[in-house]
Design a protein around this motif. Structure first.
Motif, mmCIF file in Angstrom:
data_model
loop_
_atom_site.group_PDB
_atom_site.id
_atom_site.type_symbol
_atom_site.label_atom_id
_atom_site.label_comp_id
_atom_site.label_asym_id
_atom_site.label_seq_id
_atom_site.Cartn_x
_atom_site.Cartn_y
_atom_site.Cartn_z
ATOM 1 N N LEU A 183 -7.555 160.063 48.674
ATOM 2 C CA LEU A 183 -8.219 159.024 47.891
ATOM 3 C C LEU A 183 -7.567 157.664 48.117
ATOM 4 O O LEU A 183 -8.258 156.644 48.241
ATOM 5 C CB LEU A 183 -8.186 159.394 46.403
ATOM 6 C CG LEU A 183 -9.118 160.532 45.974
ATOM 7 C CD1 LEU A 183 -8.797 160.962 44.548
ATOM 8 C CD2 LEU A 183 -10.572 160.124 46.098
ATOM 9 N N SER A 208 -9.255 154.265 50.074
ATOM 10 C CA SER A 208 -9.309 152.887 49.572
ATOM 11 C C SER A 208 -9.024 151.893 50.696
ATOM 12 O O SER A 208 -9.715 150.874 50.842
ATOM 13 C CB SER A 208 -8.298 152.705 48.437
ATOM 14 O OG SER A 208 -8.581 153.550 47.347
ATOM 15 N N TRP A 228 -11.939 151.907 53.222
ATOM 16 C CA TRP A 228 -13.097 151.190 52.684
ATOM 17 C C TRP A 228 -12.944 149.675 52.846
ATOM 18 O O TRP A 228 -13.862 148.989 53.302
ATOM 19 C CB TRP A 228 -13.284 151.558 51.227
ATOM 20 C CG TRP A 228 -14.440 150.863 50.569
ATOM 21 C CD1 TRP A 228 -14.421 149.685 49.892
ATOM 22 C CD2 TRP A 228 -15.805 151.283 50.568
ATOM 23 N NE1 TRP A 228 -15.667 149.338 49.446
ATOM 24 C CE2 TRP A 228 -16.550 150.313 49.847
ATOM 25 C CE3 TRP A 228 -16.479 152.387 51.089
ATOM 26 C CZ2 TRP A 228 -17.916 150.418 49.638
ATOM 27 C CZ3 TRP A 228 -17.847 152.498 50.877
ATOM 28 C CH2 TRP A 228 -18.549 151.518 50.175
ATOM 29 N N LEU A 269 -9.780 154.111 43.638
ATOM 30 C CA LEU A 269 -10.810 154.035 44.671
ATOM 31 C C LEU A 269 -12.109 153.476 44.096
ATOM 32 O O LEU A 269 -12.775 152.633 44.726
ATOM 33 C CB LEU A 269 -11.052 155.414 45.283
ATOM 34 C CG LEU A 269 -12.200 155.511 46.297
ATOM 35 C CD1 LEU A 269 -11.955 154.577 47.487
ATOM 36 C CD2 LEU A 269 -12.388 156.949 46.762
ATOM 37 N N THR A 293 -11.660 149.780 43.677
ATOM 38 C CA THR A 293 -11.715 149.093 44.976
ATOM 39 C C THR A 293 -13.150 148.959 45.472
ATOM 40 O O THR A 293 -13.567 147.888 45.937
ATOM 41 C CB THR A 293 -10.872 149.856 46.006
ATOM 42 O OG1 THR A 293 -9.529 149.987 45.530
ATOM 43 C CG2 THR A 293 -10.862 149.136 47.341
#
Length: 360
Positions: free
Chosen positions: A60, A64, A67, A157, A160
């Motif tokens: 996870l 982040s 992404w 996450l 974000t």
């Protein structure tokens, strides 16, 4: 603990520190001390569930960064850095500030990981472990920390993704579903601490030697029954501030603040070892925050009931105990018939209904 009564060795509970029950300041290195048992359980290899939580938390956090790296070329010069209760962005900063958000995520991940590496003696245990409870307390603590880290990284996450989505105009604000992570983190933290506390309060008990044809021991413990329906109903109040937040009601923050004490009380009630102890002279009630005694000589009537009134009974399959002062105490032992049978034997002055043995 068996469903029918169990005899508690009260002498062992008050025993002084010794080879198998060391005091907090006892020297380490002696087999059987709670320090050694606790440290060994704390350092044992990860269980499969713990490995899954650790791997998921790391993925996870990595997600982040991936992404942000994917959407970095498309982000505008200003990105949101603060959201109000409705999820609306009300604070903005330079594009590069999003890396600061990821940096805080890394710091939180590192802190959560560091705690799992500390010696068990440096942690603040809610109750002093004993040789017979140290393993369960350490196991509950390990799962608590890793479960909390997993939820924290999942929330980070989500945050974000929300920041980038709002900056790109794909979301109008941070989705109110983000509040679910807050509720989940509170529930895991409070419920997990209560689980550690419950493990530390495990009763020192031995099976009762009595049966239908023999006398009951002097001290008999009856575990309290817990209703799954009542436990499910306790999940409703935490949903109220979440519903208010979804509607954009700013007073929902009051509900979220009150959620902490509520979860603490509920967690303590359902996770504390709850039982009813019958001694030769008293009925001792230990359920949740309730901790009081009823002298047996004051009991005037005992009967089965389904009375739903609030009481020291986490189940609706209850026993009503009426005293000479006109008070009614409701309890819910797992072995209701055995509990009534013991009171019939020790309260000759009372009218006792139900249970094993003749009624009068």
């Amino acid at each position: 603990m068996e469903e029918r009564g169990v005899r508690t060795d009260t002498a062992s509970q008050d025993a002084p520190a010794g080879p198998g029950n060391a005091a907090p300041g006892a020297p380490r290195g002696h087999a059987g001390t709670w320090q050694d048992a606790l440290e060994a359980a704390w350092r044992k290899p990860l269980e499969p569930g713990e490995r899954v939580l650790e791997l998921a938390a790391a993925l996870l956090l990595l997600a982040s960064f991936v992404w942000v790296a994917i959407w970095w070329p498309h982000l505008p010069d200003q990105v949101p850095i603060h959201f109000n209760l409705r999820g609306e962005a009300d604070g903005f900063a330079a594009k590069g500030s999003i890396w600061g958000l990821l940096g805080i995520g890394v710091l939180l991940y590192a802190l959560a990981t560091a705690v799992t590496r500390w010696p068990a003696s440096l942690l603040n245990w809610p109750i002093e472990p004993r040789p017979e409870t140290a393993r369960a307390m350490a196991r509950a603590s390990r799962h608590l920390l890793r479960g909390f880290k997993f939820l924290l990284m999942a929330a980070w996450l989500h945050l974000t993704v929300g920041v980038t989505a709002v900056a790109l105009g794909r979301w109008v604000g941070l989705t109110p579903w983000f509040y679910l992570w807050i509720v989940a983190l509170l529930a895991v933290a409070i419920g997990g601490c209560a689980a550690v506390y419950r493990a530390g309060l495990r009763l020192r008990a031995a099976p009762a030697a009595s049966g239908p044809d023999g006398p009951w021991p002097e001290v008999v413990d009856f575990p309290a029954a817990r209703s799954k329906i009542l436990m499910a109903l306790t999940a409703i109040p935490p949903l109220i501030p979440f519903y208010m937040a979804l509607r954009g009601d700013e007073t929902a923050i009051v509900g979220f603040v009150a959620l902490g004490p509520y979860l603490l009380v509920v967690g303590y009630t359902f996770w504390r070892p709850s039982y009813y102890r019958v001694t030769p002279t008293h009925l001792q009630i230990r359920v949740g925050l309730m901790d009081f005694d009823v002298p047996l000589q004051r009991i005037r009537r005992v009967r089965p009931t389904w009375n739903p009134a609030a009481s020291a009974a986490p189940s609706l399959r209850r026993v009503a105990i009426e005293t000479d002062a006109g008070e009614t105490v409701l309890v819910s032992p797992v072995d209701r018939e055995g509990f009534i049978a013991v009171l019939r034997e020790r309260c000759p002055q009372a009218v006792v209904e139900g249970g094993r043995g003749p009624c009068r």
